[in-house]
Design a protein around this motif. Sequence first.
Motif, PDB file in Angstrom:
ATOM      1  N   ALA A  90      -9.777  75.872  51.359  1.00  0.00           N
ATOM      2  CA  ALA A  90      -8.824  74.833  51.745  1.00  0.00           C
ATOM      3  C   ALA A  90      -8.967  73.558  50.934  1.00  0.00           C
ATOM      4  O   ALA A  90      -7.990  72.825  50.745  1.00  0.00           O
ATOM      5  CB  ALA A  90      -8.987  74.508  53.228  1.00  0.00           C
ATOM      6  N   ILE A  91     -10.156  73.284  50.419  1.00  0.00           N
ATOM      7  CA  ILE A  91     -10.396  71.996  49.781  1.00  0.00           C
ATOM      8  C   ILE A  91      -9.633  71.847  48.460  1.00  0.00           C
ATOM      9  O   ILE A  91      -9.321  70.748  48.019  1.00  0.00           O
ATOM     10  CB  ILE A  91     -11.904  71.791  49.546  1.00  0.00           C
ATOM     11  CG1 ILE A  91     -12.193  70.324  49.247  1.00  0.00           C
ATOM     12  CG2 ILE A  91     -12.415  72.683  48.436  1.00  0.00           C
ATOM     13  CD1 ILE A  91     -13.667  70.021  49.127  1.00  0.00           C
ATOM     14  N   GLY A  92      -9.283  72.985  47.821  1.00  0.00           N
ATOM     15  CA  GLY A  92      -8.534  72.919  46.574  1.00  0.00           C
ATOM     16  C   GLY A  92      -7.146  72.327  46.736  1.00  0.00           C
ATOM     17  O   GLY A  92      -6.506  71.953  45.749  1.00  0.00           O
ATOM     18  N   LEU A  93      -6.674  72.231  47.986  1.00  0.00           N
ATOM     19  CA  LEU A  93      -5.355  71.643  48.237  1.00  0.00           C
ATOM     20  C   LEU A  93      -5.303  70.184  47.815  1.00  0.00           C
ATOM     21  O   LEU A  93      -4.247  69.688  47.412  1.00  0.00           O
ATOM     22  CB  LEU A  93      -5.037  71.778  49.732  1.00  0.00           C
ATOM     23  CG  LEU A  93      -3.691  71.233  50.212  1.00  0.00           C
ATOM     24  CD1 LEU A  93      -2.556  72.024  49.601  1.00  0.00           C
ATOM     25  CD2 LEU A  93      -3.625  71.295  51.738  1.00  0.00           C
ATOM     26  N   ALA A  94      -6.433  69.488  47.858  1.00  0.00           N
ATOM     27  CA  ALA A  94      -6.453  68.050  47.589  1.00  0.00           C
ATOM     28  C   ALA A  94      -5.999  67.716  46.185  1.00  0.00           C
ATOM     29  O   ALA A  94      -5.088  66.914  45.973  1.00  0.00           O
ATOM     30  CB  ALA A  94      -7.862  67.514  47.823  1.00  0.00           C
ATOM     31  N   ASP A  95      -6.655  68.333  45.219  1.00  0.00           N
ATOM     32  CA  ASP A  95      -6.331  68.046  43.826  1.00  0.00           C
ATOM     33  C   ASP A  95      -4.879  68.383  43.527  1.00  0.00           C
ATOM     34  O   ASP A  95      -4.181  67.649  42.820  1.00  0.00           O
ATOM     35  CB  ASP A  95      -7.272  68.834  42.913  1.00  0.00           C
ATOM     36  CG  ASP A  95      -7.088  68.491  41.453  1.00  0.00           C
ATOM     37  OD1 ASP A  95      -7.214  67.306  41.105  1.00  0.00           O
ATOM     38  OD2 ASP A  95      -6.818  69.408  40.654  1.00  0.00           O
ATOM     39  N   SER A  96      -4.413  69.499  44.080  1.00  0.00           N
ATOM     40  CA  SER A  96      -3.037  69.927  43.817  1.00  0.00           C
ATOM     41  C   SER A  96      -2.015  68.961  44.416  1.00  0.00           C
ATOM     42  O   SER A  96      -0.970  68.704  43.813  1.00  0.00           O
ATOM     43  CB  SER A  96      -2.808  71.338  44.381  1.00  0.00           C
ATOM     44  OG  SER A  96      -3.658  72.262  43.748  1.00  0.00           O
ATOM     45  N   LEU A  97      -2.289  68.417  45.603  1.00  0.00           N
ATOM     46  CA  LEU A  97      -1.375  67.447  46.195  1.00  0.00           C
ATOM     47  C   LEU A  97      -1.287  66.191  45.345  1.00  0.00           C
ATOM     48  O   LEU A  97      -0.212  65.607  45.178  1.00  0.00           O
ATOM     49  CB  LEU A  97      -1.833  67.090  47.615  1.00  0.00           C
ATOM     50  CG  LEU A  97      -1.576  68.148  48.691  1.00  0.00           C
ATOM     51  CD1 LEU A  97      -2.205  67.730  50.006  1.00  0.00           C
ATOM     52  CD2 LEU A  97      -0.087  68.398  48.865  1.00  0.00           C
ATOM     53  N   GLY A  98      -2.420  65.769  44.782  1.00  0.00           N
ATOM     54  CA  GLY A  98      -2.402  64.610  43.894  1.00  0.00           C
ATOM     55  C   GLY A  98      -1.569  64.860  42.657  1.00  0.00           C
ATOM     56  O   GLY A  98      -0.795  64.000  42.222  1.00  0.00           O
ATOM     57  N   ILE A  99      -1.714  66.050  42.066  1.00  0.00           N
ATOM     58  CA  ILE A  99      -0.933  66.385  40.871  1.00  0.00           C
ATOM     59  C   ILE A  99       0.548  66.489  41.205  1.00  0.00           C
ATOM     60  O   ILE A  99       1.410  66.071  40.421  1.00  0.00           O
ATOM     61  CB  ILE A  99      -1.451  67.692  40.250  1.00  0.00           C
ATOM     62  CG1 ILE A  99      -2.907  67.527  39.824  1.00  0.00           C
ATOM     63  CG2 ILE A  99      -0.605  68.094  39.053  1.00  0.00           C
ATOM     64  CD1 ILE A  99      -3.554  68.816  39.358  1.00  0.00           C
ATOM     65  N   LEU A 100       0.875  67.056  42.378  1.00  0.00           N
ATOM     66  CA  LEU A 100       2.278  67.151  42.781  1.00  0.00           C
ATOM     67  C   LEU A 100       2.900  65.773  42.912  1.00  0.00           C
ATOM     68  O   LEU A 100       4.007  65.517  42.405  1.00  0.00           O
ATOM     69  CB  LEU A 100       2.383  67.907  44.105  1.00  0.00           C
ATOM     70  CG  LEU A 100       3.801  68.054  44.665  1.00  0.00           C
ATOM     71  CD1 LEU A 100       4.640  68.949  43.765  1.00  0.00           C
ATOM     72  CD2 LEU A 100       3.773  68.605  46.084  1.00  0.00           C
ATOM     73  N   ALA A 101       2.191  64.866  43.607  1.00  0.00           N
ATOM     74  CA  ALA A 101       2.703  63.501  43.753  1.00  0.00           C
ATOM     75  C   ALA A 101       2.863  62.841  42.387  1.00  0.00           C
ATOM     76  O   ALA A 101       3.846  62.140  42.120  1.00  0.00           O
ATOM     77  CB  ALA A 101       1.754  62.686  44.634  1.00  0.00           C
ATOM     78  N   ALA A 102       1.891  63.083  41.504  1.00  0.00           N
ATOM     79  CA  ALA A 102       1.963  62.495  40.169  1.00  0.00           C
ATOM     80  C   ALA A 102       3.148  63.034  39.386  1.00  0.00           C
ATOM     81  O   ALA A 102       3.815  62.290  38.647  1.00  0.00           O
ATOM     82  CB  ALA A 102       0.662  62.765  39.415  1.00  0.00           C
ATOM     83  N   SER A 103       3.443  64.332  39.525  1.00  0.00           N
ATOM     84  CA  SER A 103       4.577  64.910  38.790  1.00  0.00           C
ATOM     85  C   SER A 103       5.909  64.335  39.267  1.00  0.00           C
ATOM     86  O   SER A 103       6.834  64.148  38.477  1.00  0.00           O
ATOM     87  CB  SER A 103       4.572  66.438  38.945  1.00  0.00           C
ATOM     88  OG  SER A 103       4.871  66.824  40.275  1.00  0.00           O
ATOM     89  N   ILE A 104       6.003  64.043  40.576  1.00  0.00           N
ATOM     90  CA  ILE A 104       7.235  63.448  41.107  1.00  0.00           C
ATOM     91  C   ILE A 104       7.406  62.030  40.588  1.00  0.00           C
ATOM     92  O   ILE A 104       8.506  61.613  40.203  1.00  0.00           O
ATOM     93  CB  ILE A 104       7.199  63.471  42.647  1.00  0.00           C
ATOM     94  CG1 ILE A 104       7.206  64.925  43.145  1.00  0.00           C
ATOM     95  CG2 ILE A 104       8.376  62.705  43.231  1.00  0.00           C
ATOM     96  CD1 ILE A 104       7.018  65.057  44.641  1.00  0.00           C
TER      97      ILE A 104
END
Length: 406
Positions: free
Chosen positions: A368-382
């Motif tokens: 579950a912890i890998g979700l953190a980095d991905s959420l940051g990258i998603l927000a950054a891409s937007i």
Amino acid sequence: MEPHAFDDFYLLCSLSIPLLSFMFSGQRKDLIRLSVAFFLFGLINNVLYVIILSAALDLVPPSTPKGIIAFWNIAPSIVAKFSWPYILKGRIRYVRRLIGCCCLSVTGMIVVAASEGLSSRLFGIGCASFASGLGELTFLQLSTTFHPASVAGRGVGYFASGTGAAGLVGAFLWWEIRGLGVRIGVGLSSVLPFVIPLTYFLLLPRPHSFSTLVLPDMEDSAPSTSEYTPLPVSDEDAGVETSLVKTKALSIAAKWQLLKPMLPRYMDSAFEYTINQGVAPTLVYPVPTLESSPVFGHIIHSIRDYYPLWQLVYQSTVFLSRSSLSLGLPALPTRALPIPSIIQGVNAYFRAGQEPAEAQERAFKMGAIGLADSLGILAASIVAMPTEMALCRAQVARGRSLCQQL
């Protein structure tokens, strides 16, 4: 010999004998195999992601913000990381997962290579992204099947180093093959995922290989409250698939209770991707000549060379920072984990894997912890998409129109 000298000599011998026996034992070879295997898992699982980012200029029309590539390169990964740990019940079938991720990655890259339209390319990128997200949580969960916890931590450290190397290798690969075009360049990269099942079957040692490992510097720093035990395997898995034993599967409520305290501690965003995808594409300059710049004149031949060059430079330092554990540097204390979101020293997975927990709880946390980095990258891409367009408009208003020629 003085009494205290004899005591020191005895202590030295008592520590040296198990160390020397370990150095010449099969367990030392197994540790090397484990380190190389998890390094390759991190490298291959992330390398396609970096290749896609580095090829962003070649995958979209000039008028399309490059952040859309980052979005499709991470959003399906988030779906996998967010949903799979909650959907999963019972034992983890690692062989099925890894083969499925391999096939999905290959299919996605072939679709990207064979397509001309933007929508079909984004679909292919999404397939590869989903496979990468599922693969990451699978490898992190796989590390928890190794015991003692220091061995599991070693696997996590080398996996993190592999993800850093993926940035360097992926950016370098695209720098070298981009002249072949998307069809051939991306098509050639579609063979890379086959390394993962080969590594699992041919290189990775089985978890029981370390069951008797005892060393002064490899003792459990956070012993689990339950042992790791292989489950009986089905005929189709034929002794190559292991999992975690627990009498009852974790419920959704129990998983949420495990995740809540992790949110403020581990989940920091990676907003450097805003610069990577929103600012870097606009950092273009006139093509240098050999007379004006003897070094860059040999490297930069068109304004489209700047972006993959920035990717290569960026990923080189990411590799160094993500290799902190495998280079022998001590892990950060838990209270200092927000710092890696700035310096990219990836210790969060290691700390989560070392916390006392039941075997299945530890596997869920790592997944579950890998979700953190991905959420940051998603927000950054937007954020990156309007940022890139605004920066380009500002440059044009000042008489610099190079960004429109990409």
